[in-house]
Design a protein around this motif. Structure first.
Motif, PDB file in Angstrom:
ATOM      1  N   THR A 340       4.304 -19.680   7.956  1.00 58.08           N
ATOM      2  CA  THR A 340       4.871 -18.695   8.789  1.00 58.08           C
ATOM      3  C   THR A 340       4.595 -17.948   8.147  1.00 58.08           C
ATOM      4  N   VAL A 341       3.861 -16.822   7.108  1.00 55.62           N
ATOM      5  CA  VAL A 341       3.463 -15.134   7.276  1.00 55.62           C
ATOM      6  C   VAL A 341       3.413 -14.428   8.745  1.00 55.62           C
ATOM      7  N   ASP A 342       4.486 -13.430   8.472  1.00 58.64           N
ATOM      8  CA  ASP A 342       4.194 -12.791   9.698  1.00 58.64           C
ATOM      9  C   ASP A 342       3.093 -11.770   9.553  1.00 58.64           C
ATOM     10  N   HIS A 343       2.399 -11.419  10.735  1.00 51.96           N
ATOM     11  CA  HIS A 343       0.899 -10.645  10.418  1.00 51.96           C
ATOM     12  C   HIS A 343       1.211  -9.574  10.443  1.00 51.96           C
ATOM     13  N   ALA A 344       2.471  -8.521  11.635  1.00 48.45           N
ATOM     14  CA  ALA A 344       2.855  -7.738  11.718  1.00 48.45           C
ATOM     15  C   ALA A 344       3.496  -7.016  10.239  1.00 48.45           C
ATOM     16  N   ILE A 345       3.499  -7.738  10.434  1.00 51.15           N
ATOM     17  CA  ILE A 345       4.649  -7.837   8.704  1.00 51.15           C
ATOM     18  C   ILE A 345       3.810  -7.614   7.439  1.00 51.15           C
ATOM     19  N   LEU A 346       2.890  -8.409   7.311  1.00 51.39           N
ATOM     20  CA  LEU A 346       1.931  -8.957   6.518  1.00 51.39           C
ATOM     21  C   LEU A 346       1.032  -7.078   6.704  1.00 51.39           C
ATOM     22  N   LEU A 347       0.676  -6.368   7.575  1.00 52.70           N
ATOM     23  CA  LEU A 347       0.107  -5.166   7.886  1.00 52.70           C
ATOM     24  C   LEU A 347       1.059  -3.712   7.233  1.00 52.70           C
ATOM     25  N   ARG A 348       2.126  -4.010   7.628  1.00 51.75           N
ATOM     26  CA  ARG A 348       2.917  -2.789   7.031  1.00 51.75           C
ATOM     27  C   ARG A 348       2.994  -2.995   5.573  1.00 51.75           C
ATOM     28  N   ARG A 349       3.228  -4.642   5.346  1.00 48.93           N
ATOM     29  CA  ARG A 349       3.076  -4.287   3.823  1.00 48.93           C
ATOM     30  C   ARG A 349       1.552  -3.501   2.947  1.00 48.93           C
ATOM     31  N   LEU A 350       0.705  -3.942   3.868  1.00 47.93           N
ATOM     32  CA  LEU A 350      -0.602  -3.969   3.218  1.00 47.93           C
ATOM     33  C   LEU A 350      -0.899  -2.261   3.262  1.00 47.93           C
ATOM     34  N   GLU A 351      -0.239  -1.174   4.594  1.00 48.86           N
ATOM     35  CA  GLU A 351      -0.435  -0.366   4.358  1.00 48.86           C
ATOM     36  C   GLU A 351       0.997   0.696   3.465  1.00 48.86           C
ATOM     37  N   ASN A 352       2.161  -0.390   3.735  1.00 50.61           N
ATOM     38  CA  ASN A 352       3.482   0.639   2.778  1.00 50.61           C
ATOM     39  C   ASN A 352       3.034   0.664   1.203  1.00 50.61           C
ATOM     40  N   TRP A 353       2.924  -0.732   1.555  1.00 49.24           N
ATOM     41  CA  TRP A 353       3.325  -1.052   0.262  1.00 49.24           C
ATOM     42  C   TRP A 353       2.380  -0.800  -1.187  1.00 49.24           C
ATOM     43  N   VAL A 354       0.908  -1.089  -0.155  1.00 50.29           N
ATOM     44  CA  VAL A 354      -0.065  -0.701  -1.119  1.00 50.29           C
ATOM     45  C   VAL A 354      -1.593   0.071  -1.184  1.00 50.29           C
ATOM     46  N   GLY A 355      -1.273   0.622   0.068  1.00 53.34           N
ATOM     47  CA  GLY A 355      -1.678   2.043   1.124  1.00 53.34           C
ATOM     48  C   GLY A 355      -3.000   1.950   1.291  1.00 53.34           C
ATOM     49  N   LEU A 356      -3.017   0.879   2.350  1.00 51.38           N
ATOM     50  CA  LEU A 356      -4.501   0.941   3.049  1.00 51.38           C
ATOM     51  C   LEU A 356      -3.833   1.846   4.135  1.00 51.38           C
ATOM     52  N   THR A 357      -5.290   2.447   4.960  1.00 50.31           N
ATOM     53  CA  THR A 357      -5.161   3.047   6.007  1.00 50.31           C
ATOM     54  C   THR A 357      -6.679   3.162   6.412  1.00 50.31           C
ATOM     55  N   GLY A 358      -7.004   3.830   7.726  1.00 53.60           N
ATOM     56  CA  GLY A 358      -8.238   3.659   8.390  1.00 53.60           C
ATOM     57  C   GLY A 358      -8.961   2.400   8.270  1.00 53.60           C
ATOM     58  N   PRO A 359     -10.612   2.433   8.698  1.00 54.79           N
ATOM     59  CA  PRO A 359     -11.335   1.536   8.526  1.00 54.79           C
ATOM     60  C   PRO A 359     -10.798   0.330   7.922  1.00 54.79           C
ATOM     61  N   VAL A 360     -10.036   0.622   6.593  1.00 53.45           N
ATOM     62  CA  VAL A 360      -9.600  -0.724   5.667  1.00 53.45           C
ATOM     63  C   VAL A 360      -8.631  -1.744   6.813  1.00 53.45           C
ATOM     64  N   LEU A 361      -7.887  -0.744   6.510  1.00 51.09           N
ATOM     65  CA  LEU A 361      -6.189  -1.521   7.534  1.00 51.09           C
ATOM     66  C   LEU A 361      -6.698  -2.342   9.019  1.00 51.09           C
ATOM     67  N   ASN A 362      -7.072  -1.102   9.570  1.00 50.64           N
ATOM     68  CA  ASN A 362      -8.135  -2.213  10.701  1.00 50.64           C
ATOM     69  C   ASN A 362      -8.898  -3.283  10.344  1.00 50.64           C
ATOM     70  N   TRP A 363      -9.603  -3.063   9.734  1.00 56.06           N
ATOM     71  CA  TRP A 363     -10.709  -4.717   9.231  1.00 56.06           C
ATOM     72  C   TRP A 363      -9.510  -5.846   8.824  1.00 56.06           C
ATOM     73  N   PHE A 364      -8.812  -5.334   7.950  1.00 58.57           N
ATOM     74  CA  PHE A 364      -7.675  -6.993   8.099  1.00 58.57           C
ATOM     75  C   PHE A 364      -6.516  -7.049   8.970  1.00 58.57           C
ATOM     76  N   LYS A 365      -6.393  -6.168  10.528  1.00 58.96           N
ATOM     77  CA  LYS A 365      -6.185  -6.435  11.921  1.00 58.96           C
ATOM     78  C   LYS A 365      -6.971  -6.980  12.102  1.00 58.96           C
ATOM     79  N   THR A 366      -7.892  -7.087  12.337  1.00 58.87           N
ATOM     80  CA  THR A 366      -9.253  -7.552  13.080  1.00 58.87           C
ATOM     81  C   THR A 366      -9.326  -9.065  12.432  1.00 58.87           C
ATOM     82  N   TYR A 367      -8.967  -9.192  11.288  1.00 57.65           N
ATOM     83  CA  TYR A 367      -9.190 -10.332  10.110  1.00 57.65           C
ATOM     84  C   TYR A 367      -8.670 -11.143  10.684  1.00 57.65           C
TER      85      TYR A 367
END
Length: 695
Positions: A340-367
């Motif tokens: 039940t993990v929400d993809h939009a919330i998970l991407l915000r976690r990766l960006e705000n809590w972990v610090g992923l940006t640019g191609p790395v964050l986009n990789w997880f979005k396409t993943y």
């Protein structure tokens, strides 16, 4: 021949990683069709055992049949003797071939308990399969819709009109250096990844995984091209986003015709796991270097385990009891948390809590986006179903992404001043109650409400009906605490299963030992039924996998238990030794255990405690384990200074004697100084085993 053919494959061409993957799969498919085209073969009659296919066994059977026909025709005694000799030789060859067959499988999977369990299960019981009426395209489509609707219904019950999707705590630390780009991998890193991955295959793989690994050196340029383009471009290949689901019956005793009795087992292409593993190594290193992990999250982390988590929690509870206080442990239960993990919330976690940006964050979005699955039963498959939420099942990154998704939960609990520990989606919170102080109970109730609030906003479902509450401490005070907990609608229980260990209110682990005894004797009985099919060395591997894995699981929490409790576990080890060595019940067991070099159960517990202490002192254990140990520093210069001794805390009652922070230093300090200063873990293990066995 295979290497020559694969080496002639044209280099991959394509501007995008999707084109590269499609070209790679197309080339591999063409090669396989040329050297090993698919053929339909109808096999009638009973399937022969695989060990009967060896040339030696076939020739022995042929000679045996020939001598039998000669004897039946001549009726002479000499021909009969020859036939008996040939028959004895054939049976001996068959027995050796069978032992060699199982020996090869057991040796190959000596560290894979699941594979060993399947071997024994297949030999002792008929295979469990899907009901015959479910072998159809319609049944596959029904399964696919059932699995989809199950998650959809859970999410619908979570979301309410008043839910604010933007609610989440803010990260405490904002000084994380962002990760904007993955680093390309080289040939050595690729080979390391291939060695680490299991050789499991599914219908989505063009090449069988075992064969894939054999020709990996030939395929290395193409694999590096695909992996590195995916990493540098920040795009996960679309052709690798489809999963195949195999329904698996939860228990043999359940009705095979009911779909809710099956759980979905997801399989992904092997090529996708290679890319995921490369990403996992770099992301995990980034998280460790930036201290992004929650200290008290032990799930899917190196040097962390269920044993370290349980040791920490039980140690805290025992020390509370030793101080004359009460403890309340709440085991939270989540429903299908990974799905039940929400993809939009998970991407915000990766960006705000972990610090992923640019191609790395986009990789997880396409993943995460545009994923699909289909159900396969036999030769039948369902229509593809789109996946709109959840971390990919059966993936390398799924558990790591879930840990990141759950990061704010630790802050929610800390804001209520409540102790906690998590293992993936299994979260346990606990409080200490001093005599006359009922404030922590109210804080506990508020904390649970805040947790439920946070989970609703993050589309996770807290199952309050399966959440269990246990009270620890003096028996005469438990009733008052139970009444207080009922006022905040928390129902207590006398025992509960926590990370595979049955914990009771007295912390004597009687129920757990009883469950271990029942399970161990069941598997020991199965092993004894097949002891004539394999050698003693292979049987010993099965004993270690099935019996000792249960005796040793979380046995560090058994420190301080009475001898009568440990005696029940020792009887299991004695029975295993008798089965393995074919020793009679009337014979003494001590010489047998000594000949097998098996440590007695009580010393295996001491060994586990010493191993945890050694790891904690040498940076191989979680921080919360290291914090439990304190180096001994004398008030004045003594000969014991610098000898590696640990400080033993004082305790007031017998309950504290079983606390890890009290018991572990005592065992450690009894070791010779040369063992406490062992340079490597392997040397420490071997020397410690010798020392303990000679005590």
């Amino acid at each position: 021949m295979f290497n020559q053919i694969f080496s002639l494959t044209p280099p991959l061409s394509g501007d995008s990683v999707n084109e590269l993957v499609n070209n790679f799969n197309s080339n591999m498919s063409n090669i396989m069709d040329s050297i090993a085209p698919s053929k339909v073969k109808v096999i009638s009659g009973r399937k022969k055992s695989p060990w009967r296919n060896s040339i030696l066994v076939k020739n022995g059977k042929r000679e045996c049949r020939k001598s039998e026909r000669r004897w039946r025709k001549s009726k002479l005694q000499v021909d009969y003797d020859i036939y008996k000799e040939k028959l004895h030789l054939y049976n001996l060859q068959l027995s050796n071939a069978r032992k060699s067959y199982f020996s090869e499988i057991i040796t190959k999977n000596s560290h894979n308990a699941r594979a060993l369990f399947n071997i024994v299960d297949r030999l002792t019981k008929p295979p469990v399969s899907v009901a015959p009426e479910l072998y159809s395209t319609k049944a596959c489509n029904d399964f696919a819709k059932f699995f989809r609707d199950k998650i959809k219904n859970i999410r619908q019950t979570i979301v309410s009109p008043t839910t604010s999707s933007g609610y989440e705590p803010y990260p405490l630390e904002t000084s994380i250096n962002p990760m904007a780009q993955f680093q390309p991998i080289n040939s050595k890193e690729l080979q390391d990844i291939l060695c680490q991955l299991n050789s499991s295959s599914c219908c989505l793989d063009i090449l069988p995984t075992s064969f894939f690994k054999k020709v990996s050196k030939i395929l290395e340029p193409a694999l590096l091209q695909i992996v590195n383009l995916s990493l540098t471009s920040g795009v996960f290949p679309e052709p690798l986003k489809t999963a195949v689901i195999k329904p698996l019956l939860k228990k043999d005793s359940l009705d095979k015709t009911q779909m809710n009795n099956y759980r979905p087992i997801s399989n992904l292409p092997f090529l996708s796991k290679i890319i995921e593993k490369a990403v996992f190594h770099q992301l995990n290193e980034f998280l460790i270097n930036n201290n992004c992990y929650d200290v008290f999250q032990s799930g899917f982390r190196q040097n962390h385990s269920t044993e370290t988590a349980l040791t920490k929690v039980t140690n805290d509870i025992r020390l509370n009891t030793d101080s004359g206080n009460m403890s309340v442990l709440v085991l939270l239960d989540l429903s299908a948390a990974f799905d039940t993990v929400d993809h939009a919330i998970l991407l915000r976690r990766l960006e705000n809590w972990v610090g992923l940006t640019g191609p790395v964050l986009n990789w997880f979005k396409t993943y995460l986006e545009n994923r699909k699955y289909f159900v396969s039963i036999g030769n039948f498959t369902s229509e593809p179903i789109e996946i709109t939420c959840g971390v990919p099942q059966g993936s390398i990154l799924g558990p790591l992404l879930f840990n990141i998704y759950m990061l704010p939960l630790a802050q929610v609990i800390k804001n209520n001043n409540i102790s906690y520990h998590s293992y993936a989606d299994d979260t346990q919170i606990y409080i200490r109650l001093t005599p006359g102080d009922r404030g922590p109970v109210q804080a506990l109730g508020k904390c649970i409400e805040d947790i439920n609030d946070w989970m609703c906003h993050n589309l996770l479902q807290l199952n309050k009906n399966k959440t269990e509450v246990i009270v620890f401490g003096a028996k005469e005070k438990r009733l008052d605490v139970t009444t207080e907990l009922q006022s905040i609608q928390l129902k207590t229980t006398n025992q509960a299963r926590n990370l595979g260990v049955v914990i009771d209110t007295d912390l004597n682990f009687d129920k757990h030992i009883k469950a271990v005894t029942k399970s161990a004797y069941y598997h020991l009985k199965n092993i004894s039924r097949i002891k004539d099919l394999m050698s003693k060395q292979d049987l010993e591997k099965l004993v270690h996998a099935f019996i000792f894995s249960r005796l040793d699981y979380c046995n560090s929490v058994f420190t301080g238990l009475p001898k009568k409790s440990i005696r029940k576990l020792q009887l299991i080890q004695n029975s295993a030794a008798r089965v393995l060595t074919r020793t009679k019940k009337v014979d003494h067991i001590s010489p047998v255990l000594r000949s097998l070099h098996w440590l007695p159960v009580c010393q295996r517990i001491d060994f586990k405690v010493l191993l945890l202490v050694y790891k904690a002192l040498n940076g191989l254990a979680p921080k919360y384990m290291t914090d439990l140990l304190t180096q001994y520093v004398p008030a004045r210069p003594l000969r014991s200074s610098g000898s590696g001794l640990l400080s033993v805390p004082r305790v007031r009652t017998k309950h504290g004697e079983a606390a890890f922070s009290f018991y572990a230093p005592q065992i450690w300090n009894r070791l010779p100084e040369n063992l406490r200063s062992a340079e490597t873990l392997s040397v420490f293990k071997s020397r410690l085993k010798t020392h303990l066995f000679s005590v």
